[in-house]
Design an enzyme around this catalytic site. Structure first.
Site, mmCIF file in Angstrom:
data_model
loop_
_atom_site.group_PDB
_atom_site.id
_atom_site.type_symbol
_atom_site.label_atom_id
_atom_site.label_comp_id
_atom_site.label_asym_id
_atom_site.label_seq_id
_atom_site.Cartn_x
_atom_site.Cartn_y
_atom_site.Cartn_z
ATOM 1 N N ASN A 58 0.846 -1.193 0.000
ATOM 2 C CA ASN A 58 0.000 0.000 0.000
ATOM 3 C C ASN A 58 0.881 1.242 0.000
ATOM 4 O O ASN A 58 1.971 1.255 0.577
ATOM 5 C CB ASN A 58 -0.928 0.055 1.212
ATOM 6 C CG ASN A 58 -1.922 1.196 1.053
ATOM 7 O OD1 ASN A 58 -2.770 1.165 0.174
ATOM 8 N ND2 ASN A 58 -1.776 2.230 1.868
ATOM 9 N N ASP A 103 -4.895 22.205 9.310
ATOM 10 C CA ASP A 103 -5.283 21.187 8.336
ATOM 11 C C ASP A 103 -6.101 21.743 7.176
ATOM 12 O O ASP A 103 -6.425 22.927 7.151
ATOM 13 C CB ASP A 103 -6.067 20.081 9.065
ATOM 14 C CG ASP A 103 -5.586 18.712 8.646
ATOM 15 O OD1 ASP A 103 -5.442 18.494 7.432
ATOM 16 O OD2 ASP A 103 -5.343 17.871 9.534
HETATM 17 C C1 LIG Z 1 -1.676 16.859 1.154
HETATM 18 C C2 LIG Z 1 -2.385 15.672 1.717
HETATM 19 C C3 LIG Z 1 -2.166 15.281 3.019
HETATM 20 C C4 LIG Z 1 -2.813 14.174 3.559
HETATM 21 N N1 LIG Z 1 -2.573 13.800 4.841
HETATM 22 C C5 LIG Z 1 -3.157 12.702 5.347
HETATM 23 C C6 LIG Z 1 -2.852 12.278 6.663
HETATM 24 O O1 LIG Z 1 -2.081 12.897 7.379
HETATM 25 N N2 LIG Z 1 -3.453 11.139 7.123
HETATM 26 C C7 LIG Z 1 -4.326 10.413 6.347
HETATM 27 O O2 LIG Z 1 -4.814 9.386 6.809
HETATM 28 N N3 LIG Z 1 -4.660 10.817 5.101
HETATM 29 C C8 LIG Z 1 -4.079 11.941 4.581
HETATM 30 N N4 LIG Z 1 -4.384 12.339 3.314
HETATM 31 C C9 LIG Z 1 -5.383 11.593 2.535
HETATM 32 C C10 LIG Z 1 -4.838 10.284 2.013
HETATM 33 O O3 LIG Z 1 -3.645 10.489 1.304
HETATM 34 C C11 LIG Z 1 -5.842 9.588 1.105
HETATM 35 O O4 LIG Z 1 -7.000 9.318 1.866
HETATM 36 C C12 LIG Z 1 -5.308 8.298 0.494
HETATM 37 O O5 LIG Z 1 -6.268 7.755 -0.377
HETATM 38 C C13 LIG Z 1 -4.945 7.303 1.545
HETATM 39 O O6 LIG Z 1 -4.388 6.146 0.959
HETATM 40 P P1 LIG Z 1 -4.984 4.716 1.333
HETATM 41 O O7 LIG Z 1 -6.357 4.690 0.710
HETATM 42 O O8 LIG Z 1 -4.048 3.753 0.682
HETATM 43 O O9 LIG Z 1 -5.021 4.624 2.808
HETATM 44 C C14 LIG Z 1 -3.732 13.460 2.763
HETATM 45 C C15 LIG Z 1 -3.957 13.854 1.449
HETATM 46 C C16 LIG Z 1 -3.299 14.941 0.917
HETATM 47 C C17 LIG Z 1 -3.576 15.335 -0.511
HETATM 48 MN MN LIG Z 2 -4.451 2.157 -0.652
#
Ligand SMILES: Cc1cc2nc3c(=O)[nH]c(=O)nc-3n(C[C@H](O)[C@H](O)[C@H](O)COP(=O)(O)O)c2cc1C
Ligand SMILES: [Mn+2]
Length: 490
Positions: free
Chosen positions: A176, A291
């Protein structure tokens, strides 16, 4: 030809007049964020993104440059995906989706080139890569070498905001990649902001259930070619490899290279790589952090990332972003994801004509959905569908309108939705998971959502009164007045 790496994209942005270099010394503590804010947003909100990407070549306290606001406009997202319009990406995805279970032999043959193309997108393991130019281990590891930003005054410290966090599902071994912010605690330790429902958090929980005293390997890549760098935010199903998706987006496989000190792989073209582990029995206070809600996310307990090895390119570019009151750079990244994934939603729910997520809704607070309504209760069916669809589960308010509403014109949405509802009848509440960042929910991660059925109401839905037509002038009168117009002195 796909961008080879982040620097090639920097050059492309510069050539397109979409990037500005800043030679003056600017402090990564607050100052860079403030400059980025002023350039990226029109304070009077007369226009959306107004400014270019910024490359700070002289970040105070570091030898390395800072790249920010890289994806902060629709144009730059199009450049990132090498398309004239984001719809082109959507159309490509739509094409792939259509190829499921082909009927006849002829259809199967037609599909072959597409399947072959898909095969060629799988990430490719390579022996070495530019990310290995420089290597630090043990006491040589110092995160503070990098110009990591503190973005808002009440932030708990400096945060890495544009990482690709790599983990493996401890049960399936599948990779992932997620973009999860990392608070820098000291030279070799950071927080790991895995929100409850995200895949990184799930890997952590599954590994902890097996052996609470153990640890899991984690590697982090910062800065890569644009499609790869953006892949961490893609809302794709668990166990679907984000690196495969990045390969699809850039039309060339992502080259992956083995880490030095753990079993994971990272993009070979990464600017910076942090290798290490997360202990399954260790939590630490993370935050506060200004945030993308426009408010601080408050302190919370999160896992801790221990860095054992850092590799980087010579003269690495430190890619970062600032989140805060909308719209910010992440709005444009999210908007692109929304456009690109719309065909996936439509595939599953063909009645969806279009969706819109205004910047002020910060992705999970508001989704406007236009549907071709064809049976009683259809709007409510779509609300429930969206609440069960991946990260769309977080959507706090869903407004469903008929397909003839232009949902990208928020005035029209307000006008027609408010006219279409009897609030007591048309508003529905539902309980379920909510975004970790929702500070108004009754408790973290759990709360209510609201669906508003703003479609025309039908007799078969118990609406016995006639529904009026929308006012439109007739064509004949319009043509007559067009003819008169010049004589009217208006
Ligand atoms: C700039 C930015 C910062 C982010 N920070 C976080 C974070 O700190 N924690 C989190 O869980 N998701 C964060 N996200 C959202 C995740 O990257 C997003 O939900 C992603 O799909 C997660 O990957 P996963 O589906 O494999 O868990 C952020 C997104 C962006 C664009
Ligand atoms: Mn994922």
């Amino acid at each position: 030809m796909a961008y080879k790496d982040l620097r090639e994209f920097v050059k492309a942005l510069e050539k397109a007049g979409e990037l500005k270099r800043i030679r003056a010394e600017v402090d990564p503590v607050l100052e860079i964020a403030e400059v980025a804010q002023r350039v990226a947003r029109d304070p009077h909100r007369k226009a959306d993104s107004v400014g270019p990407a910024l490359l700070f070549e002289n970040a105070k306290g570091s030898r390395y440059p800072v790249l920010i606001n890289t994806f902060g406009s629709v144009r730059r997202m199009e450049l990132a995906f090498e398309v004239d319009s984001l719809d082109d990406v959507a159309a490509r995805i739509g094409g792939f989706l259509k190829m499921e279970t082909p009927q006849g032999l002829f259809d199967k043959i037609k599909m072959l080139p597409k399947l072959a193309e898909l095969g060629s997108f799988f990430p490719k393991s390579v022996k070495s890569g530019d990310c290995k130019d420089v290597k630090h281990t043990g006491k040589g590891v110092n995160l503070l070498d990098f110009p990591i930003l503190k973005t808002w005054p009440q932030d708990g410290g400096r945060f890495i905001t544009f990482p690709l966090v790599f983990t493996k599902n401890p049960e399936t071994g599948k990779r992932n990649v997620g973009m999860y912010r990392m608070q820098v605690y000291d030279a070799r330790t950071t927080g790991m902001h895995w929100q409850t429902q995200k895949h990184g958090a799930e890997h952590f929980r599954r590994a902890r259930a097996k052996n609470p005293e153990g640890r899991i390997p984690v590697s982090v890549a910062i800065g890569a070619d644009p499609a790869t760098a953006l892949a961490g935010m893609l809302p794709i199903p668990p166990d679907l490899d984000e690196m495969m998706f990045a390969g699809f987006l850039r039309r060339e496989p992502v080259e992956m290279v083995a880490c030095e000190t753990n079993e994971l792989e990272v993009p070979a073209n990464a600017e910076i790589v942090l290798e290490g582990y997360v202990n399954l029995n260790e939590m630490r206070t993370e935050g506060p952090f200004g945030d993308h809600t426009g408010f601080y996310s408050l302190e919370g307990e999160y896992p801790v990332f221990h860095v054992e090895c850092v590799t980087h390119r010579k003269e690495p570019i430190y890619l970062t972003t600032v989140v805060g009151p909308p719209p910010q750079e992440d709005f444009y990244m999210g908007y692109a994801v929304e456009r690109v994934f719309l065909p996936v939603m439509k595939m599953q729910y063909p009645e969806i004509a279009d969706i819109a997520m205004p910047a002020e809704g910060i992705f999970h607070n508001l989704m406007i959905v236009a549907i071709r309504k064809s049976y009683p209760g259809h709007a409510r069916k779509i609300m429930n569908a969206i609440w069960s669809l991946g990260q769309a589960m977080f959507t706090k308010v869903i407004v469903v309108v008929d397909h003839d509403v232009n949902i990208h014109d928020y005035r029209e949405v307000l006008w027609k939705s408010l006219c279409a509802i009897d609030p007591e009848r048309d508003v529905q509440f539902s309980l379920g998971p909510v975004d970790t960042l929702d500070h108004a929910a009754r408790m973290q991660d759990y709360g209510s959502k609201m669906g508003i059925d703003a479609t025309r109401k039908w007799r078969s839905e118990g609406f016995a009164r006639p529904w009026p037509d929308e006012i439109v002038m007739d064509e004949a009168t319009r043509t007559r007045v067009d003819g008169l117009w010049k004589t009217l002195g208006l």
